[in-house]
Design an enzyme around this catalytic site. Structure first.
Site, PDB file in Angstrom:
ATOM      1  CG  ASP A  83      -1.961   1.094   1.180  1.00 13.89           C
ATOM      2  OD1 ASP A  83      -2.320   1.576   0.089  1.00 13.89           O
ATOM      3  OD2 ASP A  83      -2.426   1.483   2.263  1.00 13.89           O
ATOM      4  NE  ARG A 128     -11.419  12.925  -7.040  1.00  9.55           N
ATOM      5  CZ  ARG A 128     -12.359  12.407  -6.229  1.00  9.55           C
ATOM      6  NH1 ARG A 128     -13.590  12.220  -6.644  1.00  9.55           N
ATOM      7  NH2 ARG A 128     -12.054  12.067  -4.998  1.00  9.55           N
ATOM      8  CE  LYS A 129     -13.013   5.150  -9.687  1.00  4.74           C
ATOM      9  NZ  LYS A 129     -13.923   4.107 -10.221  1.00  4.74           N
TER      10      LYS A 129
END
Length: 158
Positions: A83, A128-129
């Site tokens: 992450d 926005r991804k």
């Protein structure tokens, strides 16, 4: 006592090789990150950005305290490394984002006290991804885990 902001894996064998065009990347301006923050003592990590902003790398060493099953790294620690490594691509691009989805495929149990390379790559963007993939390899280039994630640019950032 705070740990150093970065570390060097001293006895780096020939197996963990970074591309020639990488540049060390320090996240010290974000000092409280879960994986690389000053409070973390069980995961040692160095970050590198590629010459192309869509490529990002981490060399990582999980200490014994990061184990789940005996001598095996806890899956949550692996997911956290993925992450933070993948999310750093958004920082390199100047697009702060949050994790929307994160999937990890654990291929082989990851042993503690062993060095790994995480290679992350921005696959595509949509509005926005940010769609990012990563993989974790050992010194012999054996695949231990893979991950894919979607990050969404925060609305309050331009």
């Amino acid at each position: 006592m705070d740990k150093p902001r970065s570390f060097e894996i001293k006895s780096q064998s020939k197996g963990i090789q970074l591309p020639d065009d990488v540049i060390p990347f320090d996240l010290k301006h974000v000092s409280d990150l879960f994986v690389s923050g000053r409070q973390q003592r069980y995961i040692e990590i160095q970050y590198f950005r590629g010459s192309k902003p869509e490529n990002f790398y981490a060399r990582v060493l999980f200490r014994k305290e990061a184990q789940g099953a005996p001598d095996i790294v806890h899956g949550g620690a692996i997911a956290a490394v993925f992450d933070e490594t993948m999310g750093a691509i958004c920082l390199v691009l100047g697009q702060p984002a949050v994790t929307a989805t994160l999937t990890v495929d654990y291929r082989i149990p990851v042993p503690v006290e062993k060095k790994f390379l995480v290679e992350a790559r921005l696959e595509k963007t949509e509005r926005r991804k940010f769609f990012i993939t990563a993989r974790m390899l050992d010194e012999q280039q054996e695949l231990f885990a893979e991950s894919k994630a979607i990050y969404v640019k925060t609305k309050n950032d331009g």
